[in-house]
Design a protein around this motif. Structure first.
Motif, PDB file in Angstrom:
ATOM      1  N   UNK A  78     109.381  63.771 -14.865  1.00  0.00           N
ATOM      2  CA  UNK A  78     109.208  65.021 -15.607  1.00  0.00           C
ATOM      3  C   UNK A  78     110.580  65.551 -16.031  1.00  0.00           C
ATOM      4  N   UNK A  79     111.501  65.570 -15.078  1.00  0.00           N
ATOM      5  CA  UNK A  79     112.869  66.029 -15.371  1.00  0.00           C
ATOM      6  C   UNK A  79     113.558  65.085 -16.356  1.00  0.00           C
ATOM      7  N   UNK A  80     113.417  63.774 -16.128  1.00  0.00           N
ATOM      8  CA  UNK A  80     114.082  62.788 -16.983  1.00  0.00           C
ATOM      9  C   UNK A  80     113.614  62.889 -18.429  1.00  0.00           C
ATOM     10  N   UNK A  83     115.372  66.024 -19.851  1.00  0.00           N
ATOM     11  CA  UNK A  83     116.831  66.142 -19.909  1.00  0.00           C
ATOM     12  C   UNK A  83     117.568  64.815 -19.744  1.00  0.00           C
ATOM     13  N   UNK A  84     116.871  63.680 -19.763  1.00  0.00           N
ATOM     14  CA  UNK A  84     117.514  62.405 -19.485  1.00  0.00           C
ATOM     15  C   UNK A  84     118.163  61.733 -20.674  1.00  0.00           C
ATOM     16  N   UNK A  85     118.080  62.349 -21.849  1.00  0.00           N
ATOM     17  CA  UNK A  85     118.699  61.782 -23.043  1.00  0.00           C
ATOM     18  C   UNK A  85     120.167  62.145 -23.155  1.00  0.00           C
ATOM     19  N   UNK A  91     114.493  62.669 -23.601  1.00  0.00           N
ATOM     20  CA  UNK A  91     114.629  61.215 -23.527  1.00  0.00           C
ATOM     21  C   UNK A  91     113.817  60.543 -24.627  1.00  0.00           C
ATOM     22  N   UNK A  92     114.408  59.521 -25.253  1.00  0.00           N
ATOM     23  CA  UNK A  92     113.736  58.779 -26.320  1.00  0.00           C
ATOM     24  C   UNK A  92     113.277  57.412 -25.807  1.00  0.00           C
ATOM     25  N   UNK A 146     109.460  56.212 -16.239  1.00  0.00           N
ATOM     26  CA  UNK A 146     110.361  57.341 -16.011  1.00  0.00           C
ATOM     27  C   UNK A 146     111.551  57.300 -16.965  1.00  0.00           C
ATOM     28  N   UNK A 147     112.034  56.070 -17.219  1.00  0.00           N
ATOM     29  CA  UNK A 147     113.162  55.893 -18.114  1.00  0.00           C
ATOM     30  C   UNK A 147     112.733  55.758 -19.576  1.00  0.00           C
ATOM     31  N   UNK A 148     111.431  55.885 -19.805  1.00  0.00           N
ATOM     32  CA  UNK A 148     110.835  55.790 -21.133  1.00  0.00           C
ATOM     33  C   UNK A 148     111.161  54.445 -21.801  1.00  0.00           C
TER      34      UNK A 148
END
Length: 211
Positions: A78-80, A83-85, A91-92, A146-148
């Motif tokens: 959810x966080x990734x 804000x993981x991008x 995140x893309x 999670x890492x899309x």
């Protein structure tokens, strides 16, 4: 054939309401993930919480414990996704790197052998190594989700194909049917994410051309 269908519906009708709610939230979770909706994470947490109870009753302990891990991974995912991008942006969709494939393969093999041995010798798990294998692949798929990573859907398709006969064998008929639906949704998710990746790549190329 008709007798088999009749037996299925009788058994399904006798399944607990808890399992049916877990089934419905599970379908919603995968559909939302395929649509790249952040709502897939809270729905997944609810579904996994229910399946802890369902799998414990079916003596599928590895899959029961997997639900706890899924809850924790869903919180992180959810966080990734938010804000993981780059520069803490959304995140893309991206491709899995070769080193990730190697590490995931090693992890799946070691987990399947090690935890399968534990389940076989120290619990009454009814399908210890199959239980461990599906757990290991599911963990790998969840990490990629999670890492899309686009290829997470490949692993979900594989594990869903394994779960259908295993859960049918355990007489969890609604859940077995759920994983058959998951096969369709995972295929849809892959196609949808591949389009999203292509769209993002096109937009990035356009940005470079005009800059």
């Amino acid at each position: 054939m008709l007798q088999s269908l009749y037996d299925f519906w009788i058994a399904a009708a006798g399944s607990t309401p808890l399992e049916w709610v877990a089934v419905l939230t599970g379908v919603a979770c995968v559909w939302l993930a395929a649509r790249e909706s952040l709502w897939n994470f809270p729905v997944a947490i609810v579904s996994c919480g229910l399946y802890i109870i369902v799998y414990h009753g079916a003596r599928l302990y590895s899959d029961r414990n997997l639900q706890v891990v899924f809850i924790l991974m869903s919180l992180y995912g959810w966080y990734e996704w938010l804000y993981g991008g780059a520069r803490n942006t959304e995140l893309k969709v991206s491709r899995t790197r070769p080193v990730e494939w190697v590490l995931l393969l090693i992890g799946v093999v070691l987990f399947t052998l090690g935890f399968g041995y534990y389940l076989q010798h120290y619990t009454d798990d009814s399908l210890p190594h199959w239980d461990s294998l599906t757990t290991a692949i599911s963990l790998a798929a969840q990490y990629l989700m999670m890492r899309k990573r686009l290829e997470n859907w490949w692993l979900w398709i594989l594990v869903d194909a394994l779960y259908v006969p295993i859960l049918w064998h355990k007489e969890l008929y609604p859940t077995s049917g759920l994983y058959a639906v998951y096969l369709v949704l995972a295929t849809y998710g892959y196609l949808a994410w591949r389009r999203a990746e292509a769209k993002a790549a096109y937009a990035a190329n356009e940005s470079l051309t005009t800059s």
